[in-house]
Enzyme design. Structure first.
Site, PDB file in Angstrom:
ATOM      1  CD  GLN A  54     124.249   8.659-122.619  1.00  0.00           C
ATOM      2  OE1 GLN A  54     123.951   8.065-123.641  1.00  0.00           O
ATOM      3  NE2 GLN A  54     125.235   8.269-121.844  1.00  0.00           N
ATOM      4  NE  ARG A 111     123.304   4.067-132.222  1.00  0.00           N
ATOM      5  CZ  ARG A 111     123.351   3.660-130.949  1.00  0.00           C
ATOM      6  NH1 ARG A 111     124.503   3.603-130.304  1.00  0.00           N
ATOM      7  NH2 ARG A 111     122.255   3.288-130.322  1.00  0.00           N
ATOM      8  CG  HIS A 156     120.101   6.053-126.551  1.00  0.00           C
ATOM      9  ND1 HIS A 156     121.152   5.731-127.395  1.00  0.00           N
ATOM     10  CD2 HIS A 156     120.587   5.857-125.305  1.00  0.00           C
ATOM     11  CE1 HIS A 156     122.207   5.359-126.695  1.00  0.00           C
ATOM     12  NE2 HIS A 156     121.900   5.437-125.415  1.00  0.00           N
ATOM     13  CG  ASN A 201     120.831   2.293-127.212  1.00  0.00           C
ATOM     14  OD1 ASN A 201     121.692   1.880-127.981  1.00  0.00           O
ATOM     15  ND2 ASN A 201     121.078   2.535-125.925  1.00  0.00           N
ATOM     16  CD  GLU A 202     123.045  -0.581-124.431  1.00  0.00           C
ATOM     17  OE1 GLU A 202     122.724  -0.079-123.336  1.00  0.00           O
ATOM     18  OE2 GLU A 202     124.220  -0.810-124.753  1.00  0.00           O
ATOM     19  CG  ASN A 342     125.357  -0.286-128.112  1.00  0.00           C
ATOM     20  OD1 ASN A 342     125.576  -0.032-129.297  1.00  0.00           O
ATOM     21  ND2 ASN A 342     124.386   0.296-127.424  1.00  0.00           N
ATOM     22  CE1 TYR A 344     131.150   1.549-124.404  1.00  0.00           C
ATOM     23  CE2 TYR A 344     129.160   0.263-124.742  1.00  0.00           C
ATOM     24  CZ  TYR A 344     129.831   1.465-124.817  1.00  0.00           C
ATOM     25  OH  TYR A 344     129.195   2.583-125.305  1.00  0.00           O
ATOM     26  CD  GLU A 423     126.299   2.953-127.270  1.00  0.00           C
ATOM     27  OE1 GLU A 423     126.832   2.694-126.176  1.00  0.00           O
ATOM     28  OE2 GLU A 423     125.114   3.305-127.406  1.00  0.00           O
ATOM     29  CD1 TRP A 469     130.007   5.798-124.777  1.00  0.00           C
ATOM     30  CD2 TRP A 469     128.385   6.074-126.298  1.00  0.00           C
ATOM     31  NE1 TRP A 469     128.999   6.508-124.180  1.00  0.00           N
ATOM     32  CE2 TRP A 469     127.992   6.688-125.089  1.00  0.00           C
ATOM     33  CE3 TRP A 469     127.521   6.128-127.392  1.00  0.00           C
ATOM     34  CZ2 TRP A 469     126.762   7.334-124.950  1.00  0.00           C
ATOM     35  CZ3 TRP A 469     126.303   6.771-127.240  1.00  0.00           C
ATOM     36  CH2 TRP A 469     125.940   7.360-126.026  1.00  0.00           C
ATOM     37  CD  GLU A 476     127.669   5.899-119.007  1.00  0.00           C
ATOM     38  OE1 GLU A 476     127.782   6.459-120.102  1.00  0.00           O
ATOM     39  OE2 GLU A 476     127.154   4.777-118.864  1.00  0.00           O
ATOM     40  CD1 TRP A 477     123.559   5.884-119.596  1.00  0.00           C
ATOM     41  CD2 TRP A 477     121.701   7.141-119.485  1.00  0.00           C
ATOM     42  NE1 TRP A 477     123.143   6.153-120.872  1.00  0.00           N
ATOM     43  CE2 TRP A 477     122.021   6.903-120.851  1.00  0.00           C
ATOM     44  CE3 TRP A 477     120.570   7.905-119.195  1.00  0.00           C
ATOM     45  CZ2 TRP A 477     121.264   7.416-121.902  1.00  0.00           C
ATOM     46  CZ3 TRP A 477     119.803   8.415-120.231  1.00  0.00           C
ATOM     47  CH2 TRP A 477     120.152   8.167-121.556  1.00  0.00           C
ATOM     48  CG  PHE A 485     132.232   6.029-121.868  1.00  0.00           C
ATOM     49  CD1 PHE A 485     132.738   4.846-122.372  1.00  0.00           C
ATOM     50  CD2 PHE A 485     131.414   5.969-120.747  1.00  0.00           C
ATOM     51  CE1 PHE A 485     132.445   3.622-121.778  1.00  0.00           C
ATOM     52  CE2 PHE A 485     131.100   4.755-120.139  1.00  0.00           C
ATOM     53  CZ  PHE A 485     131.623   3.574-120.671  1.00  0.00           C
TER      54      PHE A 485
HETATM   55  C1  NOJ Z   1     125.464   1.983-123.856  1.00  0.00           C
HETATM   56  C2  NOJ Z   1     124.445   3.065-123.866  1.00  0.00           C
HETATM   57  O1  NOJ Z   1     123.767   3.015-125.094  1.00  0.00           O
HETATM   58  C3  NOJ Z   1     125.039   4.449-123.663  1.00  0.00           C
HETATM   59  O2  NOJ Z   1     123.988   5.342-123.477  1.00  0.00           O
HETATM   60  C4  NOJ Z   1     125.994   4.423-122.491  1.00  0.00           C
HETATM   61  O3  NOJ Z   1     126.491   5.695-122.217  1.00  0.00           O
HETATM   62  C5  NOJ Z   1     127.112   3.458-122.808  1.00  0.00           C
HETATM   63  N1  NOJ Z   1     126.542   2.144-122.942  1.00  0.00           N
HETATM   64  C6  NOJ Z   1     128.196   3.387-121.747  1.00  0.00           C
HETATM   65  O4  NOJ Z   1     127.666   2.879-120.586  1.00  0.00           O
END
Ligand code: NOJ
Length: 537
Positions: A54, A111, A156, A201-202, A342, A344, A423, A469, A476-477, A485
C-alpha cells in the site's frame, strides 16, 4: 495494572449513551471524550500501521518481481479510477522521512509488512534478493535507533505472481511451503531485532474478497456472489483459508523450535473483525449475529487456539469444509502467542435460515442465504436508522461500542489470550475535501474507539497494544487512492506528506504519559507476563 482512571462523568455518560442499540454517535459528545494515554496499562504499545504494497511503490526496482496485485491492477476495471500502486507513496525511497514522522509522533511501535516479491522475487523457485533484505534492515535499524519497536507482518495480501501462475496461490497446498520458506528467510534475516511477528494479515477477508466476491486477485467467484471468469464462491474461500491456517501453524512451529529461544520474539495472526449485532430482538437474529462472528472470526481463531474449525461451521457446512488431520490439529492448537484484531466497524445481522434474505442495498453482500456466509444477512440500518455514521468505505459505519464488544467476544471465546488491536482507523467520506486536512471526524472516531477499548481493558481484557491505521493516505486496494485513512495527507502529484489535524491529536495523545509510564524494552518478558490472573478475572 491501572495507573490511570476514567474519572470524568462525561465519559461514563457517553459510554452509556453509546451502549444503547440505536444511538448514533454525535460529534458534540465525542468532543467531550477525555481519553488519555494514561488510561491504558503500563507497557501498552501504541503505534501506527502500514503494509508494504500500500505504500512502497518501486514495484520493479532493485530486483523486486511483479506481485499478484501488480498484475491485478493492470486489469481494466479492477481498481477505482484505474489507479495502481506502481509508485504508491514512494515509501521505498522516502522511508527515512516516514520513520522521522513516526518518531515525531512518539509511537512505541510501527507495524509494517514485508513485500514477498521484494525479498523472494520467485518464491521458493529462486534466490533471496539481497536488495530487499537490505531495505528492511534499514527500516528495522532506523526504527530501533529511534526507540520504535518493529511489529512485522510477514504476509499482507501480496505475493509473487509466479506462485499464482505456477500453482494457483493459496488454493494450493504448495503455497504453504512457499510461505514457510518466506517466513524462515524473514526470521533468519530480521529475527535478531524483530520481537513481534504476525504471520498472515486477515486470512478471512482475503479469502472472501479474492475467492468469494472476486474483488481481490486472483478474482475468483461464482453466482450469486459475482460474475468472474472462474471460481466457486461456496468452496474456494474454505480451501484458501485451510492452506493459510496450515501455512501459519507450520511456520509458528518452526519459529518456536528453531528461532524463538535465541530471538525471544512472539508470534500471532491478524484477523479482520467486524462486530455484529442482531437486527431485531428476535432470537433468530441473535443467533445470526453469533453465527456471523463464528463464520468470520472463529473460522480463523478457533483452529489456531483450539485446533479445529468452530462447531458452528461444522454444523452448517457439509463436506466442502476441509478437515484437519490429527497431526495438523496438534500443530494448529495454541499456535499463537497473541491475537491481532483489525477492527473498524459494526453491522447488524439478520437470520437467513428461516427468513428470506434478498440483497437490495449497496452494502449487503450477495449470497447471505448460503453456508459460506453462515446464512446471515448483514445490514447497516434498522428501521431506516443507520447503525452509525458512514465513512469513506461502504460497510465501515462508526460504532465505537463495537470495539468493546469485539474485544469482549475474543476475551470470552479465547480465555483472555493476549490481544493487540493491530488496526483501527477512519476513512474520510469521499469528496469531503475539508476532511482531508481538518479531519475532526477522524479524531472523534479515534477518541471514541479508544475510550471503548480502555473500557474493555478495565473489564479485564488482556489487550497489549493499539495500532492506528494508517500513517499516511495510501493505496486502499480496490478503492485505489479514492479512500483516505491516513493521519498524514499525501499529495498525489508531489507525494509530499502533510500532517492532518489528527496527526497533532495523536502526537499530543501519545505525549500525555501517565506519571508511572514505563517504556517497554523487552517483548518477551512483556508477553510472558502471567496471563492466568487476567484469565480468571
Ligand atoms: C485492513 C487491511 O489490513 C488494510 O490493508 C486496509 O487498508 C484496511 N483494512 C482498511 O480497509
Amino acid at each position: 495494572m491501572w495507573k490511570g482512571k476514567f474519572s470524568s462523568s462525561i465519559i461514563i455518560f457517553f459510554l452509556i449513551l453509546c451502549s444503547t442499540a440505536n444511538s448514533i454517535v454525535k460529534a458534540s459528545f465525542e468532543d467531550e471524550i477525555d481519553i488519555k494515554r494514561s488510561d491504558f496499562p503500563e507497557g501498552f504499545l501504541f503505534g501506527a500501521a502500514t503494509s508494504s504494497y500500500q505504500i512502497e511503490g518501486a514495484n520493479l526496482e532493485d530486483g523486486r518481481s511483479l506481485c499478484n496485485w501488480d498484475v491485478f491492477c493492470q486489469i481494466k476495471g479492477s481498481i477505482a479510477n484505474g489507479d495502481s500502486a506502481d509508485i504508491a507513496e514512494d515509501h521505498y525511497h522516502r522511508y527515512m522521512e516516514d520513520i522521522e514522522i513516526l518518531h515525531s509522533l512518539g509511537v512505541d511501535a510501527y507495524r509494517f509488512s514485508i513485500s514477498w516479491s521484494r525479498v523472494l522475487p520467485r518464491g521458493k523457485f529462486g534466490g533471496v534478493n539481497q536488495a530487499g533484505i537490505l531495505f528492511y534492515n534499514k527500516i528495522i535499524d532506523n526504527l530501533l535507533s529511534r526507540g520504535i519497536e518493529p511489529f512485522v507482518t510477514i504476509h499482507h495480501f501480496d505475493y509473487p505472481q509466479e506462485l499464482e501462475d505456477r500453482y494457483g496461490g493459496w488454493l494450493s497446498p504448495l503455497m504453504q511451503e512457499d510461505f514457510i520458506h518466506f517466513a524462515e528467510i524473514c526470521f533468519q534475516s530480521f529475527g535478531d531485532r524483530v520481537k513481534y511477528w504476525c504471520t498472515i494479515n486477515e486470512p478471512n477477508l482475503v479469502s472472501e474478497f479474492a475467492y468469494e466476491r472476486g474483488t481481490y486477485p486472483p478474482a475468483h467467484c461464482s453466482p450469486p456472489f459475482g460474475n468472474c471468469s472462474t471460481g466457486n464462491s461456496d468452496v474456494e474461500p474454505l480451501i484458501a483459508v485451510h492452506n493459510m491456517l496450515l501455512g501459519h501453524a507450520k511456520t509458528v512451529k518452526i519459529y518456536r523450535e528453531r528461532f524463538k529461544s535465541e530471538q525471544s520474539g512472539v508470534i500471532g495472526i491478524v484477523i479482520h473483525s467486524f462486530m455484529y449485532e442482531p437486527l431485531t430482538e428476535d432470537k433468530l437474529d441473535k443467533e445470526a449475529a453469533d453465527r456471523a462472528l463464528a463464520f468470520n472470526i472463529a473460522w480463523i481463531l478457533d483452529p489456531v487456539v483450539y485446533g479445529d474449525y468452530p462447531p458452528e461451521m461444522r454444523r452448517y457446512h457439509g463436506s466442502e469444509l476441509p478437515k484437519f488431520a490429527s497431526e495438523e490439529r496438534i500443530i494448529l492448537r495454541d499456535s499463537i502467542d497473541f491475537i491481532g484484531i483489525n477492527h473498524y466497524a459494526t453491522l447488524y445481522a439478520k437470520d437467513c435460515i428461516y427468513s428470506s434474505c434478498i440483497c437490495n442495498d449497496s452494502i449487503c453482500t450477495k449470497g447471505s442465504d448460503r453456508a459460506i456466509r453462515g446464512f446471515v444477512y448483514t445490514a447497516a440500518e434498522q428501521d431506516g436508522v443507520p447503525i452509525g455514521e458512514p465513512t469513506g468505505m461502504p460497510r465501515f459505519f462508526v460504532v465505537p461500542r463495537g470495539m468493546e464488544e469485539i474485544v469482549e467476544y475474543a476475551k470470552k471465546r479465547y480465555l483472555n489470550k493476549p490481544l493487540f488491536v493491530t488496526e483501527n482507523g477512519y476513512s474520510s467520506p469521499q469528496n469531503q475535501v475539508e476532511d482531508y486536512h481538518h479531519d475532526v471526524k477522524r479524531i472523534n472516531y479515534l477518541k471514541s474507539y479508544l475510550a471503548f477499548l480502555a473500557q474493555a481493558i478495565r473489564n479485564g481484557a488482556d489487550v497489549r497494544g493499539y495500532f492506528l491505521w494508517t500513517l499516511m493516505d495510501d493505496f486502499e486496494w480496490s478503492n485505489g487512492y479514492s479512500v483516505r485513512f491516513g493521519i498524514y495527507h499525501v499529495d498525489r502529484q508531489t507525494l509530499n506528506r502533510t500532517p492532518k489535524l489528527s496527526a497533532s491529536w495523536f502526537r499530543n495523545f501519545l505525549s500525555n504519559r501517565s506519571p508511572n509510564y514505563v517504556e517497554s524494552s523487552n517483548a518477551i518478558s512483556f508477553m510472558n507476563k502471567d496471563v492466568s490472573m487476567a484469565q480468571s478475572e
